[in-house]
Motif scaffolding. Sequence first.
Motif, mmCIF file in Angstrom:
data_model
loop_
_atom_site.group_PDB
_atom_site.id
_atom_site.type_symbol
_atom_site.label_atom_id
_atom_site.label_comp_id
_atom_site.label_asym_id
_atom_site.label_seq_id
_atom_site.Cartn_x
_atom_site.Cartn_y
_atom_site.Cartn_z
ATOM 1 N N MET A 1 49.383 34.337 44.553
ATOM 2 C CA MET A 1 48.437 34.823 45.526
ATOM 3 C C MET A 1 47.493 35.806 44.832
ATOM 4 O O MET A 1 47.921 36.715 44.136
ATOM 5 C CB MET A 1 49.193 35.546 46.640
ATOM 6 C CG MET A 1 48.319 36.017 47.752
ATOM 7 S SD MET A 1 49.391 36.381 49.123
ATOM 8 C CE MET A 1 48.913 37.853 49.546
ATOM 9 N N ASN A 2 46.186 35.553 45.026
ATOM 10 C CA ASN A 2 45.167 36.376 44.381
ATOM 11 C C ASN A 2 45.091 37.750 45.048
ATOM 12 O O ASN A 2 45.164 37.866 46.271
ATOM 13 C CB ASN A 2 43.799 35.688 44.469
ATOM 14 C CG ASN A 2 43.774 34.397 43.682
ATOM 15 O OD1 ASN A 2 44.461 34.272 42.668
ATOM 16 N ND2 ASN A 2 42.992 33.425 44.147
ATOM 17 N N PRO A 3 44.945 38.797 44.257
ATOM 18 C CA PRO A 3 44.806 40.136 44.853
ATOM 19 C C PRO A 3 43.485 40.259 45.599
ATOM 20 O O PRO A 3 42.525 39.555 45.309
ATOM 21 C CB PRO A 3 44.849 41.060 43.636
ATOM 22 C CG PRO A 3 44.390 40.199 42.495
ATOM 23 C CD PRO A 3 44.880 38.813 42.791
ATOM 24 N N LEU A 4 43.484 41.167 46.578
ATOM 25 C CA LEU A 4 42.265 41.385 47.341
ATOM 26 C C LEU A 4 41.182 41.951 46.436
ATOM 27 O O LEU A 4 41.471 42.750 45.531
ATOM 28 C CB LEU A 4 42.540 42.351 48.496
ATOM 29 C CG LEU A 4 43.488 41.837 49.589
ATOM 30 C CD1 LEU A 4 43.753 42.934 50.595
ATOM 31 C CD2 LEU A 4 42.899 40.608 50.285
ATOM 32 N N PRO A 5 39.951 41.551 46.630
ATOM 33 C CA PRO A 5 38.860 42.071 45.795
ATOM 34 C C PRO A 5 38.685 43.574 45.997
ATOM 35 O O PRO A 5 38.859 44.097 47.097
ATOM 36 C CB PRO A 5 37.639 41.284 46.269
ATOM 37 C CG PRO A 5 37.982 40.845 47.653
ATOM 38 C CD PRO A 5 39.445 40.600 47.655
ATOM 39 N N GLU A 6 38.345 44.255 44.901
ATOM 40 C CA GLU A 6 38.137 45.705 44.944
ATOM 41 C C GLU A 6 36.755 45.995 45.523
ATOM 42 O O GLU A 6 35.743 45.519 45.016
ATOM 43 C CB GLU A 6 38.258 46.277 43.529
ATOM 44 C CG GLU A 6 38.277 47.792 43.493
ATOM 45 C CD GLU A 6 38.469 48.304 42.078
ATOM 46 O OE1 GLU A 6 39.405 49.099 41.868
ATOM 47 O OE2 GLU A 6 37.696 47.912 41.201
ATOM 48 N N THR A 7 36.709 46.798 46.576
ATOM 49 C CA THR A 7 35.440 47.136 47.214
ATOM 50 C C THR A 7 34.697 48.160 46.365
ATOM 51 O O THR A 7 35.302 48.872 45.558
ATOM 52 C CB THR A 7 35.677 47.706 48.613
ATOM 53 O OG1 THR A 7 36.388 48.946 48.493
ATOM 54 C CG2 THR A 7 36.493 46.735 49.468
ATOM 55 N N PRO A 8 33.381 48.279 46.535
ATOM 56 C CA PRO A 8 32.619 49.283 45.775
ATOM 57 C C PRO A 8 33.117 50.708 46.004
ATOM 58 O O PRO A 8 33.126 51.525 45.082
ATOM 59 C CB PRO A 8 31.193 49.092 46.292
ATOM 60 C CG PRO A 8 31.142 47.676 46.756
ATOM 61 C CD PRO A 8 32.510 47.381 47.296
ATOM 62 N N THR A 9 33.546 50.990 47.246
ATOM 63 C CA THR A 9 34.038 52.349 47.531
ATOM 64 C C THR A 9 35.319 52.642 46.769
ATOM 65 O O THR A 9 35.477 53.719 46.163
ATOM 66 C CB THR A 9 34.278 52.521 49.036
ATOM 67 O OG1 THR A 9 33.062 52.282 49.749
ATOM 68 C CG2 THR A 9 34.787 53.923 49.347
ATOM 69 N N VAL A 10 36.249 51.683 46.795
ATOM 70 C CA VAL A 10 37.507 51.868 46.080
ATOM 71 C C VAL A 10 37.251 51.982 44.585
ATOM 72 O O VAL A 10 37.843 52.823 43.887
ATOM 73 C CB VAL A 10 38.471 50.700 46.373
ATOM 74 C CG1 VAL A 10 39.720 50.806 45.494
ATOM 75 C CG2 VAL A 10 38.869 50.706 47.843
#
Length: 321
Positions: A1-10
Amino acid sequence: MNPLPETPTVRALRALWLLTASMIQRLLREGMVLRSLVWPGLVASVTLTITVAFLALTRPSRNVAVPHDVPDDLAAALEERQFVLDRVDVDAVRDSVKRGATPLGTDGQTLWARGSSIASLEVEYLVRDRLGATWMPEPDPLPDAAYAGRAGRNIVRVLGMLFVMYGAVFGLGGVARDRDNGSLEAELALPIPRWISGFARWIASTFTLGLFFTMSLLYITAIVGVTNTPALIRHGIAACGASVALGIGVVGTAGLKQGFAGPFAVVVVLLTGLTTLGALGLDWLPLASLFSRGSGWPALFVSTAMGLLSAFVYAWRVGRG
């Protein structure tokens, strides 16, 4: 399962944390920086310790020779003034002072003193007051803990001004050094907003200066005592943060090779202005609050706002450079 994409804020927050930690490590690993931060508090603490020890060892004796039947009211008054009563025969009071066994002596009517000291004025005042004399000296009261606390607070304020000057150097010199050695360009090439880099610099420098200022303050508190220590810590950290913010904000394109005497002069003028505003009672301003009796929380909040603003000014100015 692919990890959730990192948001610009994170990504920005993660970069802020990593950059801040990296810059703190760099500051603490540099021998010159460590020496400049440790020595002021160390020198002040050692000097105060030596001074207190010297005064304690050379403090004039507060022994007073009195006859066994000295009036109770005079004895109580002397003991209240922290004198130590050496009870001797009434004919031996004068001889005790003459031999140097005690520096002072009184039988309730006459005072004998060896040399001159404030203590002799205190005893003279008590004897004359008991006899109802029309004239008597009025010696100053002995310094108490509150007096020592105020004196310690003034020492810390002077030390705080030294850390404020360090803050200007940290803000200016850190950017100038990294520009000259090429690491600033690599930092600005990261896929994050440029203000993150500036804010990380502010946090790292303010944290390091605040840490060593707090340690120095606690050393001095342990020796002479300082009134309202927590508030003074907040005032000091706020002043250091404001100084670092001004340094980061005005550095522009200056570098160590090009020199930053001009930007440093601007920062010194601004710091002097903030200090002067303290005379107007503006204790919510950083650095001005260092000389006030406020809680320090408003100054700390304003200092943080200045740090954030300096980060955006830094991003704009290094982008132009």
